[in-house]
Design an enzyme around this catalytic site. Structure first.
Site, short mmCIF file in Angstrom:
data_model
loop_
_atom_site.label_atom_id
_atom_site.label_comp_id
_atom_site.label_asym_id
_atom_site.label_seq_id
_atom_site.Cartn_x
_atom_site.Cartn_y
_atom_site.Cartn_z
N HIS A 110 69.59 -7.10 -48.48
CA HIS A 110 68.46 -7.75 -47.81
C HIS A 110 67.26 -6.92 -47.63
O HIS A 110 66.08 -7.06 -47.80
CB HIS A 110 68.98 -8.31 -46.45
CG HIS A 110 69.89 -9.39 -46.84
ND1 HIS A 110 69.57 -10.61 -47.78
CD2 HIS A 110 71.15 -9.73 -46.33
CE1 HIS A 110 70.55 -11.51 -47.81
NE2 HIS A 110 71.40 -10.84 -46.80
N LEU A 117 44.78 -13.18 -50.56
CA LEU A 117 45.83 -14.10 -50.75
C LEU A 117 46.73 -14.51 -49.74
O LEU A 117 46.68 -13.97 -48.65
CB LEU A 117 46.95 -13.10 -51.58
CG LEU A 117 48.26 -13.96 -52.23
CD1 LEU A 117 48.92 -13.15 -53.50
CD2 LEU A 117 49.45 -13.51 -51.15
N ASP A 154 66.55 -14.85 -54.53
CA ASP A 154 68.08 -14.81 -54.43
C ASP A 154 68.56 -13.49 -55.51
O ASP A 154 68.01 -12.97 -56.25
CB ASP A 154 68.37 -16.07 -55.41
CG ASP A 154 69.78 -16.33 -55.06
OD1 ASP A 154 70.45 -15.85 -54.12
OD2 ASP A 154 70.59 -17.09 -56.02
#
Length: 253
Positions: A36, A130, A19
């Site tokens: 963004h 991962l 956020d």
């Protein structure tokens, strides 16, 4: 032998609500889209940092089922940014041993975006260093509902619908529940992310805006996690509870 409730120094699974992109851009008098893009760059760095520290699973909230309410121009920009980001970073992530998995309702996204996400998933299926789960058009309530629908379709009776049985139908049944849940940007809420899976996650809220979140910020969150006693409903080995979990428990350098 260490108490089973004492967490390992490194959480096996970290979930992040990324956020603050828009506010990061606004502070610099730039369009939200710039924020963004900076957020994508931060994500790539955090994925590498998490892998380097031995985190096995990293799950990020890329686009929620509520994000469709944003202005059409911003939503369109986010979709375009996703396509660019996958094209730009997929080869590197694959070479680094990252496996990408997608969770969310892809029926309601464009065919182009859906195919790009699924291609990223299939192209990294052999990796195991991962697991990067990208929650896209995802909501925690949607996840619970779709799991119930699958359970009913599988013929489970009410008596058979246990927590364990329902968990097998959740979108992330392949992963352990998050140990550490991080939210950046100063907001203190879950925002419909991994509601079922985060029942016993340790929560860390930080004022750091997502584009500024880096390896050092990740280390601070992991350090906060490592200091906590995970009791899972018990009183803990000390017999005393440790207070509310939040940004105030992450000491500044």
């Amino acid at each position: 032998m260490a108490d089973a409730r004492t967490p390992d120094p490194i959480p096996r699974h970290i979930a992040i609500v990324m956020d603050g992109n828009g506010r990061w851009a606004r502070k610099r008098f730039m369009p939200r889209g710039v924020g963004h893009k900076a957020g994508v760059d931060a994500l790539v760095k955090v994925v590498q940092a998490a892998a380097d520290r031995g985190v096995g699973f990293l799950t990020v909230f890329a686009f929620s089922s509520e994000n469709w309410k944003r202005p059409e121009e911003e939503v369109s920009g986010l979709m375009g940014l996703l396509l660019v980001a996958l094209s730009k970073h997929l080869t590197r992530l694959k070479a680094d041993g990252v496996r990408i998995r997608i969770v969310g309702d892809l029926d309601n996204v464009s065919e182009k975006v859906r195919n790009a996400l699924l291609d990223a998933q299939s192209n990294t299926v052999d990796n195991s260093r991962l697991v990067l789960t990208v929650a896209f058009n995802y909501g925690g309530r949607w996840d619970i509902v779709q799991a119930c629908q699958k359970a009913v379709a599988a013929g489970l009776t009410p008596a058979q619908l246990t927590e364990e049985a329902l968990s097998r139908h959740m979108a992330m049944a392949y992963a352990p529940d998050p140990d550490l849940f991080i939210r950046t940007g100063g907001e203190v809420r879950l925002s419909n992310f991994l509601l079922w899976q985060s029942a016993y996650a340790e929560l860390v809220f930080t004022d750091c805006l997502w584009p500024d979140f880096d390896a050092a910020e990740l280390d601070r969150a992991i350090a906060a996690f490592a200091r906590r006693e995970r009791r899972f409903g018990d009183v803990g080995s000390s017999g005393e509870g440790v207070g509310a979990i939040g940004a105030d428990l992450i000491p500044k350098e």
